[in-house]
Design an enzyme around this catalytic site. Structure first.
Site, PDB file in Angstrom:
ATOM      1  N   LYS A  34      -1.476   3.250  -4.158  1.00 18.38           N
ATOM      2  CA  LYS A  34      -2.874   2.835  -4.280  1.00 18.38           C
ATOM      3  C   LYS A  34      -3.760   4.039  -3.974  1.00 18.38           C
ATOM      4  CE  LYS A  34      -6.303  -0.453  -2.506  1.00 18.38           C
ATOM      5  NZ  LYS A  34      -6.547  -1.559  -1.567  1.00 18.38           N
ATOM      6  N   ARG A  72     -15.451  -4.699  -4.480  1.00 16.20           N
ATOM      7  CA  ARG A  72     -16.051  -4.767  -3.146  1.00 16.20           C
ATOM      8  C   ARG A  72     -17.276  -5.666  -3.145  1.00 16.20           C
ATOM      9  NH1 ARG A  72     -14.873   1.658  -2.031  1.00 16.20           N
ATOM     10  NH2 ARG A  72     -12.631   1.385  -1.663  1.00 16.20           N
ATOM     11  N   LYS A  99     -12.063   5.493   2.508  1.00 13.07           N
ATOM     12  CA  LYS A  99     -10.683   5.077   2.771  1.00 13.07           C
ATOM     13  C   LYS A  99      -9.679   6.182   2.444  1.00 13.07           C
ATOM     14  CE  LYS A  99     -11.855   0.226   2.074  1.00 13.07           C
ATOM     15  NZ  LYS A  99     -11.407  -1.112   1.614  1.00 13.07           N
ATOM     16  N   GLU A 137       5.901   7.452  -1.624  1.00 15.99           N
ATOM     17  CA  GLU A 137       5.395   6.164  -1.142  1.00 15.99           C
ATOM     18  C   GLU A 137       6.233   5.009  -1.692  1.00 15.99           C
ATOM     19  OE1 GLU A 137       3.209   5.278   0.986  1.00 15.99           O
ATOM     20  OE2 GLU A 137       1.617   6.760   1.166  1.00 15.99           O
ATOM     21  N   LYS A 155      -2.130   1.346  -8.525  1.00 12.83           N
ATOM     22  CA  LYS A 155      -3.533   0.921  -8.579  1.00 12.83           C
ATOM     23  C   LYS A 155      -4.441   2.128  -8.367  1.00 12.83           C
ATOM     24  CE  LYS A 155      -6.792  -2.267  -6.349  1.00 12.83           C
ATOM     25  NZ  LYS A 155      -7.046  -3.151  -5.203  1.00 12.83           N
ATOM     26  N   SER A 182     -11.343  -3.583 -11.020  1.00 14.68           N
ATOM     27  CA  SER A 182     -12.659  -4.105 -11.393  1.00 14.68           C
ATOM     28  C   SER A 182     -13.480  -3.124 -12.221  1.00 14.68           C
ATOM     29  CB  SER A 182     -13.423  -4.494 -10.128  1.00 14.68           C
ATOM     30  OG  SER A 182     -13.548  -3.377  -9.246  1.00 14.68           O
ATOM     31  N   TYR A 195      -8.412  -9.134 -14.702  1.00 15.16           N
ATOM     32  CA  TYR A 195      -9.443 -10.158 -14.760  1.00 15.16           C
ATOM     33  C   TYR A 195      -9.582 -10.726 -16.172  1.00 15.16           C
ATOM     34  CZ  TYR A 195     -10.430  -7.936 -10.314  1.00 15.16           C
ATOM     35  OH  TYR A 195     -10.294  -7.421  -9.055  1.00 15.16           O
TER      36      TYR A 195
END
Length: 331
Positions: free
Chosen positions: A201, A211, A224, A240, A255, A281, A320
């Protein structure tokens, strides 16, 4: 090995629709889609998300309607994300451990409506529950604490499993959380609850509308980048993924999606495990705005983009556009 022209004419197999269908290498079906849904408080509520055209937050009772819709469309799994009320957010994200929180109530509602006819994937991270918008607990300097956060994520995972979650999907990017969650699930008897790890990610610019949907954009203090991955790195993504698989992940996620198809392909080739991508998004919003501006035909943009994920090696895609795409594919 292909022979020389004119013995080899690659256009021959493209000359008719039946032949194109016969030679098609990649197949996209509704069974390849996971539908992310946002849950909010209230009864009979649909709240459109302004930065995500066509996407709404749904109250728990209306989430059940969406679940029945997904079953009818052949979509196998829903992904749930809560829009936690401001008064229930705190520095320590304690609402994540509440067995009657939005997420748990939505899981139970879907179970009651659809039984085992659809899978329920649940987000594990603290950003929907913290007053500071970070994915974990923070120290005085605002640094996200790894091991202390993992302890809370374990409790959050058990809380969701007890409510009936089928797939636990940790999106926090803390080190060691997959092993800790797997051990806890096994110890509590949830041996068939899957873990889909957000293994690669990235600290991306494509998350803004999400968000907005979960109510954390205005709360986030700092960024982040100390736990999500640097977009410049690819080898690190493989490390990872390997760590998460060793710790007990059943599947892994990359992602965002389209800007990271090279990572999807590398993960698939290196590990030969189920790999999912999240068409996030910002990616969704760009397609919607492009279509609205006349820059492309919406249906074609949606299906071509989803097909690209499958062609790159994805077992499935969180999008979505899931319901819309399923209708197009079923037409």
């Amino acid at each position: 090995m292909t022979g020389p022209f004119p013995a080899a004419r690659l256009r021959r197999t493209r000359a008719s629709a039946w032949s194109r269908a016969l030679h098609r290498e990649t197949l996209l079906t509704p069974a390849d889609l996971i539908w992310p849904l946002f849950v909010t408080e209230g009864q009979g509520v649909e709240e459109p998300v302004a930065s995500l055209p066509g996407v709404s937050r749904w109250s728990v009772d209306r989430i059940a309607e969406r679940a029945r819709e997904a079953v009818a469309l052949g979509i196998p799994c829903l992904a749930l994300f809560p829009n936690t009320q401001a008064e229930r957010r705190s520095e320590d994200g304690a609402e994540a451990l509440n067995p009657d929180n939005l997420m748990c109530r939505a899981i139970r509602e879907i179970r009651q409506a659809c039984g085992g006819d659809i899978g329920v994937l649940t987000d594990v991270a603290l950003d929907p529950y913290t007053s500071h918008g970070q994915d974990g607990l923070i120290d005085g300097a605002g640094y996200v604490l790894n091991d202390a956060t993992v302890e809370v994520l374990v409790g959050q995972s058990l809380n969701q499993a007890a409510a009936g979650a089928d797939v636990i999907a940790p999106s926090d990017m803390m080190d060691g959380r997959i092993g800790a969650i797997r051990d806890a699930l096994e110890g509590a008897g949830y041996v068939n609850v899957q873990i889909m790890s957000y293994a690669a990610k990235y600290a991306s610019a494509f998350y803004g509308p999400f968000r907005d949907a979960v109510g954390s954009r205005g709360l986030l203090k700092g960024d982040k980048k100390t736990y999500q991955m640097d977009p410049a790195n690819a080898e690190e993504a493989l490390r990872e993924v390997e760590l998460d698989l060793v710790e007990g992940a059943d599947s892994v996620m990359v992602k965002p999606g389209l800007p990271y198809l090279d990572i999807v392909r590398r993960v698939k080739e290196a590990f030969e495990v189920p790999v999912f991508a999240y068409q996030v998004s910002g990616e969704y919003a760009m397609i919607e705005h492009a279509a609205a501006a006349g820059a492309g035909e919406r249906d074609a943009l949606v299906l071509e983009t989803l097909l690209a994920f499958k062609r790159a090696g994805c077992s499935g895609v969180l999008t979505y556009h899931a319901a819309h795409a399923a209708r197009l594919l079923g037409a």
